[in-house]
Design an enzyme around this catalytic site. Structure first.
Site, mmCIF file in Angstrom:
data_model
loop_
_atom_site.group_PDB
_atom_site.id
_atom_site.type_symbol
_atom_site.label_atom_id
_atom_site.label_comp_id
_atom_site.label_asym_id
_atom_site.label_seq_id
_atom_site.Cartn_x
_atom_site.Cartn_y
_atom_site.Cartn_z
ATOM 1 N N CYS A 1 4.254 -7.051 -4.053
ATOM 2 C CA CYS A 1 3.438 -5.960 -4.587
ATOM 3 C C CYS A 1 2.763 -5.166 -3.455
ATOM 4 O O CYS A 1 1.796 -5.635 -2.832
ATOM 5 C CB CYS A 1 2.386 -6.480 -5.566
ATOM 6 S SG CYS A 1 1.540 -5.152 -6.463
ATOM 7 N N GLY A 2 3.266 -3.959 -3.237
ATOM 8 C CA GLY A 2 2.747 -3.139 -2.134
ATOM 9 C C GLY A 2 1.292 -2.738 -2.318
ATOM 10 O O GLY A 2 0.491 -2.811 -1.373
ATOM 11 N N THR A 3 0.930 -2.326 -3.529
ATOM 12 C CA THR A 3 -0.467 -1.929 -3.749
ATOM 13 C C THR A 3 -1.366 -3.163 -3.761
ATOM 14 O O THR A 3 -2.512 -3.118 -3.300
ATOM 15 C CB THR A 3 -0.612 -1.111 -5.049
ATOM 16 O OG1 THR A 3 0.013 -1.822 -6.132
ATOM 17 C CG2 THR A 3 0.042 0.254 -4.922
ATOM 18 N N CYS B 1 2.936 2.871 -6.312
ATOM 19 C CA CYS B 1 3.747 1.660 -6.380
ATOM 20 C C CYS B 1 4.413 1.463 -5.022
ATOM 21 O O CYS B 1 5.231 2.292 -4.605
ATOM 22 C CB CYS B 1 4.793 1.787 -7.492
ATOM 23 S SG CYS B 1 5.719 0.262 -7.699
ATOM 24 N N GLY B 2 4.053 0.384 -4.353
ATOM 25 C CA GLY B 2 4.577 0.132 -3.008
ATOM 26 C C GLY B 2 6.045 -0.261 -3.032
ATOM 27 O O GLY B 2 6.863 0.331 -2.325
HETATM 28 O O1 PYC Z 1 4.565 -2.751 -5.343
HETATM 29 O O2 PYC Z 1 2.712 -1.651 -5.654
HETATM 30 C C1 PYC Z 1 3.659 -2.322 -6.067
HETATM 31 C C2 PYC Z 1 3.757 -2.588 -7.509
HETATM 32 C C3 PYC Z 1 2.875 -2.242 -8.473
HETATM 33 C C4 PYC Z 1 3.383 -2.707 -9.673
HETATM 34 C C5 PYC Z 1 4.577 -3.318 -9.418
HETATM 35 N N1 PYC Z 1 4.785 -3.237 -8.081
#
Ligand code: PYC
Length: 330
Positions: A235-237, A91-92
């Site tokens: 969303c990092g990923t 989770c980013g």
């Molecule tokens: O930021 O990777 C992210 C992420 C995944 C699900 C919610 N945020």
């Protein structure tokens, strides 16, 4: 009072997306690779997950993070992220929230910290100004231009890509990515996910829609997470998966900056270097910032019918509801 189970947490948000870091009171997930420990959490500690992030203590949008000793050599700590329906690979936004939390607690200083996760080690660099850069796991596009027929929408074309979780990144059609349209976007993304899964990509659990930027970035996204909550951050990923697709298409060069806006207009700055150009594998770095919002102790009372949260499939046993007896004994 002494029967209360206590779980100590710190909450934060990263570009609007919340993270709840469990500091104390989490389960003993044993030893071994974090993938095995995440498996164990799903098998044996699902009620703990639900108690921490689901209502009435949390909400569908909350992402939890439980700290564990690392397995991979060279890592300073390990983390398993989880949401309203299960565990996450990586989770980013959560890693940025975790670093902001540890900085707030005085447990980390500016510099680079290696973090073990169920999908492999990542690095998080805490900058002097509080921003955090996450060097994510290797990301790649698995399949390009997959066409699916979605009831009520028609043909949708997108890419299946890995960025620490599995994404379907929609190329067409384009979407009106505004907060006012969130209900439609959620409904469309959910139907797209079902169509993509039915087409033989059952691993895809996040759907990412794209539209024109509104706050000076290169692109805006809307990401629907596995439990039907949308990511308030970019969303990092999902941004890692996007970079992998851009790199594969020759639309973004190694070292070039990409500003990814999320649905709220908050942004991550991102870039990559090639890990293996021939195989299309990139090493993404995502930069953003988080704000701590609460220090709290969650209380789980033995007689609380929602001690383990409100979760689908665990409907309340009427005998445990503790409702007052109806007048007249009816
Ligand atoms: O930021 O990777 C992210 C992420 C995944 C699900 C919610 N945020």
């Amino acid at each position: 009072m002494s029967d209360l189970q206590r779980i100590q947490v710190v909450d934060s948000h990263t570009g609007g997306e919340p993270t709840r870091v469990v500091l104390c009171g989490g389960p003993d997930l044993g030893e071994g690779p974090l993938s095995a420990r995440a498996h164990r959490m799903r098998d044996r500690w699902d009620s703990f997950r639900s108690a921490v992030v689901n209502e009435p203590r949390g909400s569908d949008v909350l992402v939890g993070a439980v700290l564990v000793p690392p397995h991979e050599p060279g890592c300073d700590l390990g983390v398993i992220f989880f949401n309203n329906v299960g565990t996450l690979g990586m989770c980013g936004h959560g890693t940025i929230g975790l670093m902001a939390t540890l900085a707030h607690l005085g447990r980390v200083r500016p510099g680079t910290h290696r973090i073990d996760t169920p999908v492999g080690p990542v690095s998080a660099t805490l900058h002097a100004d509080g921003q955090v850069s996450v060097a994510n796991v290797a990301s790649y596009r698995h399949r390009a231009s997959v066409a699916v027929s979605v009831p009520g929408i028609g043909e949708v074309v997108g890419d299946v890509a890995w960025g620490g979780n599995w994404f379907f990144l929609v190329r067409s059609p384009a979407w009106e990515l505004t907060l006012a349209n969130v209900e439609n976007l959620t409904d469309a993304s959910w139907r797209i996910r079902q169509a993509v899964n039915a087409q033989g990509f059952p691993e895809v659990d996040h759907v990412e829609l794209f539209g024109p930027p509104g706050c000076g970035g290169h692109s805006r996204n809307f990401v629907l997470c596995p439990g039907k909550a949308y990511d308030r951050s970019p969303c990092g990923t999902g941004t890692s998966a996007k970079l992998a697709c851009l790199a594969a298409d020759g639309k973004l060069a190694e070292g070039e900056a990409w500003i990814q806006e999320g649905i709220l207009g908050t942004a991550f700055r991102a870039g990559f270097r090639w890990e293996d150009r021939a195989a299309g594998r990139i090493l993404p770095v995502i930069t953003g910032s988080a704000h701590v919002t609460a220090e709290a102790t969650l209380l789980l009372a033995p007689d609380d019918p929602f001690r383990w949260g409100i979760r689908p499939g665990a409907d309340l046993d009427p005998r445990a509801a503790g409702n007052p007896a109806p007048p007249g004994g009816n």
